[in-house]
Design a protein around this motif. Structure first.
Motif, PDB file in Angstrom:
ATOM      1  N   GLY A 121      12.319  -9.362  -7.407  1.00  0.00           N
ATOM      2  CA  GLY A 121      11.345  -8.328  -7.734  1.00  0.00           C
ATOM      3  C   GLY A 121       9.976  -8.640  -7.172  1.00  0.00           C
ATOM      4  O   GLY A 121       9.306  -7.769  -6.604  1.00  0.00           O
ATOM      5  N   LEU A 122       9.548  -9.885  -7.310  1.00  0.00           N
ATOM      6  CA  LEU A 122       8.230 -10.291  -6.812  1.00  0.00           C
ATOM      7  C   LEU A 122       8.148 -10.143  -5.296  1.00  0.00           C
ATOM      8  O   LEU A 122       7.189  -9.563  -4.763  1.00  0.00           O
ATOM      9  N   THR A 123       9.144 -10.674  -4.595  1.00  0.00           N
ATOM     10  CA  THR A 123       9.090 -10.627  -3.129  1.00  0.00           C
ATOM     11  C   THR A 123       9.240  -9.201  -2.607  1.00  0.00           C
ATOM     12  O   THR A 123       8.620  -8.837  -1.601  1.00  0.00           O
ATOM     13  N   SER A 124      10.051  -8.384  -3.285  1.00  0.00           N
ATOM     14  CA  SER A 124      10.215  -7.006  -2.816  1.00  0.00           C
ATOM     15  C   SER A 124       8.921  -6.224  -2.953  1.00  0.00           C
ATOM     16  O   SER A 124       8.608  -5.372  -2.106  1.00  0.00           O
ATOM     17  N   ALA A 125       8.131  -6.515  -3.998  1.00  0.00           N
ATOM     18  CA  ALA A 125       6.836  -5.840  -4.148  1.00  0.00           C
ATOM     19  C   ALA A 125       5.892  -6.236  -3.023  1.00  0.00           C
ATOM     20  O   ALA A 125       5.188  -5.386  -2.458  1.00  0.00           O
ATOM     21  N   LEU A 126       5.853  -7.518  -2.695  1.00  0.00           N
ATOM     22  CA  LEU A 126       4.976  -7.978  -1.615  1.00  0.00           C
ATOM     23  C   LEU A 126       5.359  -7.328  -0.287  1.00  0.00           C
ATOM     24  O   LEU A 126       4.492  -6.880   0.479  1.00  0.00           O
ATOM     25  N   VAL A 127       6.661  -7.278  -0.014  1.00  0.00           N
ATOM     26  CA  VAL A 127       7.112  -6.669   1.242  1.00  0.00           C
ATOM     27  C   VAL A 127       6.831  -5.173   1.234  1.00  0.00           C
ATOM     28  O   VAL A 127       6.391  -4.605   2.246  1.00  0.00           O
ATOM     29  N   PHE A 128       7.062  -4.519   0.100  1.00  0.00           N
ATOM     30  CA  PHE A 128       6.829  -3.074   0.015  1.00  0.00           C
ATOM     31  C   PHE A 128       5.367  -2.751   0.296  1.00  0.00           C
ATOM     32  O   PHE A 128       5.065  -1.851   1.101  1.00  0.00           O
ATOM     33  N   ILE A 129       4.442  -3.460  -0.344  1.00  0.00           N
ATOM     34  CA  ILE A 129       3.016  -3.177  -0.143  1.00  0.00           C
ATOM     35  C   ILE A 129       2.613  -3.478   1.300  1.00  0.00           C
ATOM     36  O   ILE A 129       1.889  -2.708   1.936  1.00  0.00           O
ATOM     37  N   ALA A 130       3.092  -4.613   1.827  1.00  0.00           N
ATOM     38  CA  ALA A 130       2.735  -4.996   3.190  1.00  0.00           C
ATOM     39  C   ALA A 130       3.268  -3.989   4.207  1.00  0.00           C
ATOM     40  O   ALA A 130       2.546  -3.553   5.117  1.00  0.00           O
ATOM     41  N   ALA A 131       4.534  -3.596   4.055  1.00  0.00           N
ATOM     42  CA  ALA A 131       5.149  -2.690   5.023  1.00  0.00           C
ATOM     43  C   ALA A 131       4.550  -1.293   4.946  1.00  0.00           C
ATOM     44  O   ALA A 131       4.257  -0.669   5.983  1.00  0.00           O
ATOM     45  N   THR A 132       4.358  -0.766   3.737  1.00  0.00           N
ATOM     46  CA  THR A 132       3.806   0.583   3.618  1.00  0.00           C
ATOM     47  C   THR A 132       2.351   0.620   4.078  1.00  0.00           C
ATOM     48  O   THR A 132       1.931   1.582   4.740  1.00  0.00           O
ATOM     49  N   SER A 133       1.583  -0.403   3.749  1.00  0.00           N
ATOM     50  CA  SER A 133       0.189  -0.449   4.205  1.00  0.00           C
ATOM     51  C   SER A 133       0.121  -0.494   5.720  1.00  0.00           C
ATOM     52  O   SER A 133      -0.724   0.164   6.337  1.00  0.00           O
ATOM     53  N   ALA A 134       1.025  -1.282   6.328  1.00  0.00           N
ATOM     54  CA  ALA A 134       1.047  -1.383   7.784  1.00  0.00           C
ATOM     55  C   ALA A 134       1.374  -0.037   8.420  1.00  0.00           C
ATOM     56  O   ALA A 134       0.724   0.401   9.376  1.00  0.00           O
ATOM     57  N   MET A 135       2.391   0.632   7.895  1.00  0.00           N
ATOM     58  CA  MET A 135       2.785   1.916   8.481  1.00  0.00           C
ATOM     59  C   MET A 135       1.709   2.977   8.294  1.00  0.00           C
ATOM     60  O   MET A 135       1.391   3.725   9.225  1.00  0.00           O
ATOM     61  N   ILE A 136       1.139   3.059   7.083  1.00  0.00           N
ATOM     62  CA  ILE A 136       0.127   4.082   6.829  1.00  0.00           C
ATOM     63  C   ILE A 136      -1.093   3.869   7.714  1.00  0.00           C
ATOM     64  O   ILE A 136      -1.628   4.806   8.310  1.00  0.00           O
ATOM     65  N   SER A 137      -1.550   2.623   7.828  1.00  0.00           N
ATOM     66  CA  SER A 137      -2.777   2.364   8.591  1.00  0.00           C
ATOM     67  C   SER A 137      -2.567   2.512  10.091  1.00  0.00           C
ATOM     68  O   SER A 137      -3.479   2.916  10.815  1.00  0.00           O
ATOM     69  N   ARG A 138      -1.362   2.210  10.577  1.00  0.00           N
ATOM     70  CA  ARG A 138      -1.124   2.208  12.020  1.00  0.00           C
ATOM     71  C   ARG A 138      -0.515   3.509  12.550  1.00  0.00           C
ATOM     72  O   ARG A 138      -0.620   3.787  13.747  1.00  0.00           O
ATOM     73  N   LEU A 139       0.112   4.301  11.685  1.00  0.00           N
ATOM     74  CA  LEU A 139       0.863   5.452  12.181  1.00  0.00           C
ATOM     75  C   LEU A 139       0.306   6.796  11.757  1.00  0.00           C
ATOM     76  O   LEU A 139       0.631   7.814  12.376  1.00  0.00           O
ATOM     77  N   ARG A 140      -0.513   6.836  10.733  1.00  0.00           N
ATOM     78  CA  ARG A 140      -0.945   8.128  10.207  1.00  0.00           C
ATOM     79  C   ARG A 140      -1.707   8.943  11.245  1.00  0.00           C
ATOM     80  O   ARG A 140      -1.513  10.150  11.373  1.00  0.00           O
ATOM     81  N   ALA A 141      -2.576   8.304  12.011  1.00  0.00           N
ATOM     82  CA  ALA A 141      -3.349   9.045  13.012  1.00  0.00           C
ATOM     83  C   ALA A 141      -2.484   9.454  14.203  1.00  0.00           C
ATOM     84  O   ALA A 141      -2.784  10.415  14.901  1.00  0.00           O
ATOM     85  N   VAL A 142      -1.392   8.728  14.449  1.00  0.00           N
ATOM     86  CA  VAL A 142      -0.519   9.022  15.584  1.00  0.00           C
ATOM     87  C   VAL A 142       0.376  10.214  15.284  1.00  0.00           C
ATOM     88  O   VAL A 142       0.549  11.101  16.116  1.00  0.00           O
ATOM     89  N   GLY A 143       0.941  10.227  14.090  1.00  0.00           N
ATOM     90  CA  GLY A 143       1.842  11.300  13.690  1.00  0.00           C
ATOM     91  C   GLY A 143       2.384  11.024  12.309  1.00  0.00           C
ATOM     92  O   GLY A 143       3.071  10.014  12.122  1.00  0.00           O
ATOM     93  N   PRO A 144       2.070  11.881  11.321  1.00  0.00           N
ATOM     94  CA  PRO A 144       2.498  11.607   9.951  1.00  0.00           C
ATOM     95  C   PRO A 144       4.001  11.435   9.783  1.00  0.00           C
ATOM     96  O   PRO A 144       4.443  10.705   8.898  1.00  0.00           O
ATOM     97  N   HIS A 145       4.795  12.104  10.640  1.00  0.00           N
ATOM     98  CA  HIS A 145       6.238  12.009  10.462  1.00  0.00           C
ATOM     99  C   HIS A 145       6.761  10.598  10.708  1.00  0.00           C
ATOM    100  O   HIS A 145       7.823  10.237  10.197  1.00  0.00           O
ATOM    101  N   PHE A 146       6.032   9.779  11.475  1.00  0.00           N
ATOM    102  CA  PHE A 146       6.478   8.404  11.694  1.00  0.00           C
ATOM    103  C   PHE A 146       6.547   7.647  10.371  1.00  0.00           C
ATOM    104  O   PHE A 146       7.492   6.897  10.122  1.00  0.00           O
TER     105      PHE A 146
END
Length: 404
Positions: A121-146
């Motif tokens: 549970g602990l590690t999945s939360a860390l990965v979830f926050i890291a992965a979603t933050s990375a995608m939102i910050s890097r992909l939102r301006a390129v194309g929301p569907h990514f």
């Protein structure tokens, strides 16, 4: 504004270093850490009860410690934000997640199982926050569907976990199910290995580059809405499979879980595509309303047909709701918004089983109806986010247009 196929659910390009690759890496990270590591326990639990002698109370205890571990991981993301901005930490967390899956069949003591599920549970939360933050910050301006396709990785992991248990139920043991889950998570970790960390956005601007609207109390309403969603969603995630399996052959519950995963795979991308026409607060409210109906449906109308509809509505919305809420939180530019929202969600996951337990004496209908009612309350809180929303924040059109 017309929606074209190019702007809606077009599959991303997979050139090295392209947004499509980042979406694929993020999807793999979420499939391993959330879709498999967290949710595979749901279909495996009945096998462990029949083959390993796991009691109902011990099963509930293992689920609870996993939620507590998830909450701690989210709190670490708030208190030590560098953890979820570090590629090295995410990699270590994913390796630990795979190890917890592989070690589950290596021990036979509830205490050790509890430790492993807590760490998962602990590690999945860390990965979830890291992965979603990375995608939102890097992909939102390129194309929301990514970002939508990236969140679809959760559905992929859920579908894979359901298929594994369907096969294992007929051919092997609960230990084999955990080993296969660990192997799948390891393969997905390899795919996700190169996911870059999140990048900071310009001060006072959204991740789309739009002028930042005043948030007022809207972020607080968003946290409340997402927290209620955590309560209702975990009630459905805990009891939906059991409720369906109780009224039919054992495989129907696992089959419904596969339907949940298959519906979740494109769900986030579809909701994101709609964001080109309507604002995220509007879509969040609608998605919560649809999910409330889907969760309550099995409690009101038991049967195979309603079960499939319920599974599809639940799967088609819960990942989309997460992607909409987290992306909207990021637009508000509240520090560590993703971690804060994930914490509220984690608290809801712990409260869900506690609130629904007294209703189990009458079967699964009561908890599912309670879950539907709580998700409906989340939709009302979503309306507070939408009310007089100043801009079409989160859409791909110009911010000067009013929210619909």
């Amino acid at each position: 504004m017309a929606i074209t196929a190019t702007h809606t659910i077009a599959l991303p390009s997979l050139r090295v270093g392209s947004p499509g690759v980042i979406a694929l890496q993020g999807a793999a990270a979420l499939a391993a850490s959330t879709g498999i590591a967290r949710f595979v326990f749901t279909p495996i639990l009945p096998l462990m009860q029949t083959q390993a002698g796991l009691s109902v109370s011990d099963g509930a205890g293992l689920a609870t410690v996993n939620y507590v571990g998830y909450l701690l991981g989210a709190l670490l993301g708030i208190g030590i934000p560098v953890l979820v901005r570090s590629q090295r930490v995410m990699r270590v967390a994913m390796l630990l997640t795979v190890a917890t899956l592989a070690l589950m069949p290596a021990v036979s003591d509830v205490a050790w199982w509890s430790v492993l599920r807590f760490v998962a549970g602990l590690t999945s939360a860390l990965v979830f926050i890291a992965a979603t933050s990375a995608m939102i910050s890097r992909l939102r301006a390129v194309g929301p569907h990514f970002v939508g396709w990236g969140f679809g990785g959760i559905g992929t992991g859920i579908a894979l976990s359901g298929i594994v248990v369907l096969v294992v139920r007929a051919t092997s043991t609960w230990q084999t199910a955990w080993f296969i889950a660990a192997g799948l998570a390891a393969l997905l970790t390899v795919v996700a290995w190169g996911l870059p960390p999140a990048v900071a956005t310009a001060e006072g601007r959204t991740s789309d580059g739009d002028a930042l609207p005043p948030t007022g109390h809207r972020f607080a309403a968003l946290v409340i809405s997402y927290g209620f969603e955590g309560i209702g969603y975990i009630i459905a995630g805990t009891f939906l499979v059991a409720a369906i399996g109780q009224s039919g052959p054992a495989w129907t519950g696992d089959g419904a879980w596969v339907v949940v995963g298959l519906a979740a795979m494109p769900g986030a991308a579809l909701w994101t595509a709609l964001g080109r026409r309507w604002s995220r607060p509007t879509l969040l409210t609608v998605a919560l309303g649809v999910q409330a109906v889907g969760v309550a449906l099995t409690g009101v109308l038991p049967g195979s047909a309603s079960a499939l509809v319920s599974a599809a509505l639940f799967g088609g919305t819960f990942v989309g709701i997460s992607s909409l809420a987290l992306a909207l939180g990021a637009h508000f530019q509240v520090p560590r918004a993703v971690a804060l929202l994930t914490t509220g969600y984690a608290v809801g996951q712990i409260l869900g089983p506690v609130l629904s337990r007294p209703l189990l004496v009458g079967g699964y209908a009561g908890p599912l109806l309670l879950g539907g009612a709580i998700i409906a309350a989340a939709a009302l809180a979503g309306l507070a986010v939408r009310f007089h929303f100043p801009h079409r924040v989160g859409t791909a059109v110009e911010p000067s247009r009013s929210a619909r």
